[in-house]
Design a protein around this motif. Structure first.
Motif, PDB file in Angstrom:
ATOM      1  N   GLU A  78      -6.237   6.103 -20.757  1.00  0.00           N
ATOM      2  CA  GLU A  78      -6.954   4.773 -21.241  1.00  0.00           C
ATOM      3  C   GLU A  78      -7.933   4.104 -20.527  1.00  0.00           C
ATOM      4  OE1 GLU A  78      -5.639   2.116 -24.478  1.00  0.00           O
ATOM      5  OE2 GLU A  78      -4.068   3.675 -24.594  1.00  0.00           O
ATOM      6  N   LEU A  79      -7.614   4.614 -18.892  1.00  0.00           N
ATOM      7  CA  LEU A  79      -7.847   4.301 -17.833  1.00  0.00           C
ATOM      8  C   LEU A  79      -7.744   4.683 -16.646  1.00  0.00           C
ATOM      9  CD1 LEU A  79      -8.630   0.806 -16.215  1.00  0.00           C
ATOM     10  CD2 LEU A  79      -6.201   0.143 -16.096  1.00  0.00           C
ATOM     11  N   SER A  80      -8.665   5.092 -15.513  1.00  0.00           N
ATOM     12  CA  SER A  80      -8.219   6.145 -14.651  1.00  0.00           C
ATOM     13  C   SER A  80      -8.544   5.008 -13.190  1.00  0.00           C
ATOM     14  CB  SER A  80      -8.847   7.479 -14.388  1.00  0.00           C
ATOM     15  OG  SER A  80      -8.715   7.338 -13.319  1.00  0.00           O
ATOM     16  N   LEU A  81      -7.224   4.673 -12.397  1.00  0.00           N
ATOM     17  CA  LEU A  81      -8.086   3.715 -11.475  1.00  0.00           C
ATOM     18  C   LEU A  81      -8.314   4.556  -9.736  1.00  0.00           C
ATOM     19  CD1 LEU A  81      -5.686   1.072 -11.706  1.00  0.00           C
ATOM     20  CD2 LEU A  81      -8.116   0.658 -12.516  1.00  0.00           C
ATOM     21  N   GLY A  82      -8.910   4.518  -8.894  1.00  0.00           N
ATOM     22  CA  GLY A  82      -9.148   5.392  -8.008  1.00  0.00           C
ATOM     23  C   GLY A  82      -8.237   4.889  -5.847  1.00  0.00           C
ATOM     24  N   ALA A  83      -9.179   5.382  -6.072  1.00  0.00           N
ATOM     25  CA  ALA A  83      -9.191   5.349  -4.303  1.00  0.00           C
ATOM     26  C   ALA A  83      -9.153   3.704  -3.991  1.00  0.00           C
ATOM     27  CB  ALA A  83     -10.079   6.272  -3.548  1.00  0.00           C
ATOM     28  N   ILE A  84     -10.760   3.244  -4.963  1.00  0.00           N
ATOM     29  CA  ILE A  84     -11.118   2.114  -4.387  1.00  0.00           C
ATOM     30  C   ILE A  84      -9.544   0.531  -4.890  1.00  0.00           C
ATOM     31  CG2 ILE A  84     -12.281  -0.213  -5.464  1.00  0.00           C
ATOM     32  CD1 ILE A  84     -14.357   1.567  -5.714  1.00  0.00           C
ATOM     33  N   GLU A  85      -8.899   0.981  -5.796  1.00  0.00           N
ATOM     34  CA  GLU A  85      -7.920  -0.106  -6.195  1.00  0.00           C
ATOM     35  C   GLU A  85      -7.093   0.469  -4.842  1.00  0.00           C
ATOM     36  OE1 GLU A  85     -10.549   0.008  -9.161  1.00  0.00           O
ATOM     37  OE2 GLU A  85      -9.404   1.544  -8.425  1.00  0.00           O
ATOM     38  N   VAL A  86      -6.326   1.011  -4.322  1.00  0.00           N
ATOM     39  CA  VAL A  86      -5.359   1.720  -3.780  1.00  0.00           C
ATOM     40  C   VAL A  86      -5.869   1.000  -2.521  1.00  0.00           C
ATOM     41  CG1 VAL A  86      -5.193   3.972  -1.556  1.00  0.00           C
ATOM     42  CG2 VAL A  86      -5.213   4.217  -4.333  1.00  0.00           C
ATOM     43  N   THR A  87      -7.107   1.052  -2.303  1.00  0.00           N
ATOM     44  CA  THR A  87      -7.225   0.052  -0.204  1.00  0.00           C
ATOM     45  C   THR A  87      -7.161  -1.492  -0.967  1.00  0.00           C
ATOM     46  OG1 THR A  87      -9.298   1.634  -0.221  1.00  0.00           O
ATOM     47  CG2 THR A  87      -9.196   0.020   1.066  1.00  0.00           C
ATOM     48  N   GLN A  88      -7.734  -2.175  -1.877  1.00  0.00           N
ATOM     49  CA  GLN A  88      -7.091  -3.128  -2.167  1.00  0.00           C
ATOM     50  C   GLN A  88      -6.180  -3.462  -2.083  1.00  0.00           C
ATOM     51  OE1 GLN A  88      -9.875  -4.055  -5.566  1.00  0.00           O
ATOM     52  NE2 GLN A  88     -12.139  -4.339  -5.052  1.00  0.00           N
ATOM     53  N   TRP A  89      -5.140  -3.061  -3.219  1.00  0.00           N
ATOM     54  CA  TRP A  89      -3.977  -3.059  -3.306  1.00  0.00           C
ATOM     55  C   TRP A  89      -3.103  -2.713  -1.684  1.00  0.00           C
ATOM     56  CZ3 TRP A  89      -3.977  -1.268  -9.177  1.00  0.00           C
ATOM     57  CH2 TRP A  89      -4.541  -2.479  -9.686  1.00  0.00           C
ATOM     58  N   GLN A  90      -3.216  -2.019  -1.203  1.00  0.00           N
ATOM     59  CA  GLN A  90      -2.540  -1.486  -0.168  1.00  0.00           C
ATOM     60  C   GLN A  90      -3.143  -3.321   0.507  1.00  0.00           C
ATOM     61  OE1 GLN A  90      -4.159   2.367   1.773  1.00  0.00           O
ATOM     62  NE2 GLN A  90      -5.354   0.991   2.898  1.00  0.00           N
ATOM     63  N   ASP A  91      -3.720  -3.051   1.030  1.00  0.00           N
ATOM     64  CA  ASP A  91      -4.331  -4.703   2.034  1.00  0.00           C
ATOM     65  C   ASP A  91      -3.396  -5.482   1.807  1.00  0.00           C
ATOM     66  OD1 ASP A  91      -6.327  -2.762   3.222  1.00  0.00           O
ATOM     67  OD2 ASP A  91      -7.972  -3.818   2.047  1.00  0.00           O
ATOM     68  N   ALA A  92      -3.732  -5.654   0.092  1.00  0.00           N
ATOM     69  CA  ALA A  92      -1.985  -7.381   0.209  1.00  0.00           C
ATOM     70  C   ALA A  92      -0.916  -7.118   0.473  1.00  0.00           C
ATOM     71  CB  ALA A  92      -2.935  -7.235  -1.422  1.00  0.00           C
ATOM     72  N   PHE A  93      -0.661  -5.771   0.101  1.00  0.00           N
ATOM     73  CA  PHE A  93       1.356  -5.354   0.757  1.00  0.00           C
ATOM     74  C   PHE A  93       0.680  -5.581   2.148  1.00  0.00           C
ATOM     75  CE2 PHE A  93       4.853  -2.605   1.310  1.00  0.00           C
ATOM     76  CZ  PHE A  93       5.365  -3.314   0.456  1.00  0.00           C
ATOM     77  N   LYS A  94       0.165  -5.103   2.797  1.00  0.00           N
ATOM     78  CA  LYS A  94       0.213  -5.156   4.221  1.00  0.00           C
ATOM     79  C   LYS A  94       0.142  -6.429   4.686  1.00  0.00           C
ATOM     80  CE  LYS A  94      -2.047  -3.738   8.958  1.00  0.00           C
ATOM     81  NZ  LYS A  94      -3.169  -2.824   8.760  1.00  0.00           N
ATOM     82  N   GLN A  95      -1.089  -7.353   4.344  1.00  0.00           N
ATOM     83  CA  GLN A  95      -0.541  -8.740   4.344  1.00  0.00           C
ATOM     84  C   GLN A  95       0.717  -9.569   4.101  1.00  0.00           C
ATOM     85  OE1 GLN A  95      -4.156 -11.548   2.714  1.00  0.00           O
ATOM     86  NE2 GLN A  95      -3.031 -13.062   3.335  1.00  0.00           N
ATOM     87  N   ALA A  96       0.867  -9.422   3.064  1.00  0.00           N
ATOM     88  CA  ALA A  96       2.631  -9.583   2.668  1.00  0.00           C
ATOM     89  C   ALA A  96       3.749  -9.432   3.562  1.00  0.00           C
ATOM     90  CB  ALA A  96       3.187  -9.003   1.592  1.00  0.00           C
ATOM     91  N   LEU A  97       3.569  -7.679   4.247  1.00  0.00           N
ATOM     92  CA  LEU A  97       4.412  -7.297   4.871  1.00  0.00           C
ATOM     93  C   LEU A  97       4.547  -8.178   6.847  1.00  0.00           C
ATOM     94  CD1 LEU A  97       4.623  -3.988   5.144  1.00  0.00           C
ATOM     95  CD2 LEU A  97       6.311  -5.210   4.327  1.00  0.00           C
ATOM     96  N   GLN A  98       2.595  -8.622   6.639  1.00  0.00           N
ATOM     97  CA  GLN A  98       2.443  -9.290   8.079  1.00  0.00           C
ATOM     98  C   GLN A  98       3.059 -10.798   8.140  1.00  0.00           C
ATOM     99  OE1 GLN A  98      -1.839  -8.496   8.407  1.00  0.00           O
ATOM    100  NE2 GLN A  98      -1.069  -6.413   9.711  1.00  0.00           N
ATOM    101  N   GLU A  99       3.036 -11.336   7.392  1.00  0.00           N
ATOM    102  CA  GLU A  99       3.823 -12.812   6.940  1.00  0.00           C
ATOM    103  C   GLU A  99       5.269 -12.686   7.405  1.00  0.00           C
ATOM    104  OE1 GLU A  99       1.792 -13.905   3.445  1.00  0.00           O
ATOM    105  OE2 GLU A  99       0.170 -14.556   4.141  1.00  0.00           O
ATOM    106  N   ILE A 100       5.815 -11.346   6.782  1.00  0.00           N
ATOM    107  CA  ILE A 100       6.938 -11.902   7.005  1.00  0.00           C
ATOM    108  C   ILE A 100       8.049 -11.245   8.440  1.00  0.00           C
ATOM    109  CG2 ILE A 100       7.913 -12.272   4.547  1.00  0.00           C
ATOM    110  CD1 ILE A 100       8.627  -9.763   4.208  1.00  0.00           C
TER     111      ILE A 100
END
Length: 434
Positions: free
Chosen positions: A411-433
């Protein structure tokens, strides 16, 4: 001593005068630069000469304190403020003292020196700062006035009448002559029998919130705590214990205008921390994930993140079906659900990070970056290497996109754009802690 406080009052008024004078001088220079003729320049000069004269008169010691005494009624010096319930609420605020204390509770009475807040007309908050000036023993003008001691003001005037007017005027900030509640404040009708009630008005303690805010801020950002956390990270001795407050909740009072609630609330940016009061929960013995090939597919991680990922998938499917254009509301909701997923993962990983150092030697199936993350104190890691954070962030982005696509079932297909956006959010969280 009172003499010191009198000196501080003079210095405070002089400082405010100089600030106002500097602002006026800057305005004058701008207007003077706009003058196109000698006549217009003379007009500007005359206009600002009048303004300077008025400012000088307003900030003579006697005149300014006359004005402060008249404006004091526009503010209230409080420990408990009604506007924390609703920023439009009116009614009585309380400057509490001698509340009594039960050692089982953390409350305002627990504080040896509770901060005093100010609410009311923002244009009169300079009067609040006047009342908070202290002598060399830390005694504020507010405390002097509470015990009817006007000694600090005596050296500032030779008129008993003026002295009396100052004292009575400034005291208006300490009391409410007509106590009242309000429809937007909290109210509890407490039965006392025979169809009679006491109207109770619970009020938020800004003083206690200020103490908690200062404590949490110190534990996070003070030089001592930063140094202590760095020492722990490098497995070195430090004479200060590491202090942390887990499971904090945060409320924002006043929205984008925290100054409308109170002076201290404005200084906190509206932030008010709440400690967790949940009872302890039984936890099973923690087992190292030595048999896992990818920590993101570990059963405990998948279980911890199941709800936010399901909600994220359902929301994206709904947006896709409605053919809705991306907007702030949609992006914020997606970001919130991704952040919740990140928080659950980091919380789970934090448990494995407390296992005995070196356990990851047996986790041969885990990628090296994940072993570095899960066993952070292992001496074999290069402390200057941060590449592992990017590798893990990439794995997270790929995993969460794959998880959403799997649940969406075409019903939905995500791709490279979402991978890039969400990996950036995770990396920022790692750097903060880290």
């Amino acid at each position: 001593m009172p003499e010191t406080l009198a000196h501080n009052i003079k210095a405070f008024i002089e400082d405010r005068f100089q600030t106002k004078r500097d602002t006026l001088d800057k305005e004058y220079e701008k207007e003077r630069a706009k003058a196109v003729s000698s006549e217009s320049a003379d007009d500007v000069e005359a206009q600002y000469a009048t303004k300077r004269e008025k400012l000088t008169q307003d900030f003579t010691l006697s005149n300014w304190l006359d004005s402060a005494a008249k404006r004091a009624a526009q503010i209230s010096m409080v420990t408990h403020a009604v506007k924390f319930t609703h920023s439009s609420a009116k009614g009585t605020n309380i400057l509490a003292s001698d509340l009594g204390h039960d050692v089982r509770y953390l409350d305002t009475a627990s504080l040896p020196f509770p901060a005093v807040d100010a609410v009311g007309n923002a244009a009169a908050l300079d009067v609040a700062r006047l009342l908070q000036l202290t002598d060399d023993n830390g005694q504020s003008l507010l405390e002097y006035l509470k015990r009817d001691d006007i000694t600090p003001l005596k050296d500032l005037t030779h008129s008993d009448t003026q002295l009396s007017e100052w004292a009575s005027g400034l005291k208006q900030a300490l009391q409410d002559a007509t106590p009242s509640s309000h429809s937007l404040s909290k109210q509890v009708y407490f039965p006392i029998g025979n169809a009679e009630y006491h109207l109770l008005a619970p009020l938020f303690s800004s003083s206690l919130s200020q103490a908690l805010y200062q404590e949490v801020t110190h534990s996070r950002f003070s030089q001592d705590m930063v140094a202590a956390r760095e020492a722990r990270k490098k497995q070195r001795y430090h004479d200060k214990p590491v202090v942390a407050y887990p499971n904090l909740a945060l409320t924002i009072a006043g929205g984008s205008k925290p100054q409308n609630v109170s002076q201290l609330n404005s200084g906190r940016g509206g932030r008010n921390y709440l400690f967790s009061t949940r009872p302890p929960q039984w936890q099973a013995q923690l087992k190292a994930p030595v048999m896992s090939g990818n920590i993101f597919t570990h059963p405990e991680v998948r279980y911890a993140t199941r709800m936010p990922i399901k909600q994220l998938t359902a929301f994206l499917i709904k947006v896709n079906q409605q053919h809705a254009d991306s907007n702030v509301r949609i992006r914020n909701r997606v970001s919130q659900l991704v952040d919740e997923t990140v928080d659950h993962i980091i919380s789970k990983v934090a448990q494995w990070q407390q296992l005995p150092t070196g356990w990851s030697n047996n986790a041969t199936e885990l990628p090296l970056a994940q072993r570095r993350w899960l066993d952070p104190n292992h001496p074999q890691w290069d402390v200057h290497d941060d590449q592992w954070q990017q590798e893990i962030a990439t794995m997270f982005g790929q995993w969460i996109v794959a998880s959403v696509n799997h649940i969406a079932n075409n019903e939905l297909s995500l791709g490279a754009i979402e991978v890039t956006q969400w990996q950036d959010a995770f990396k920022q969280a790692l750097q903060e802690i880290s």
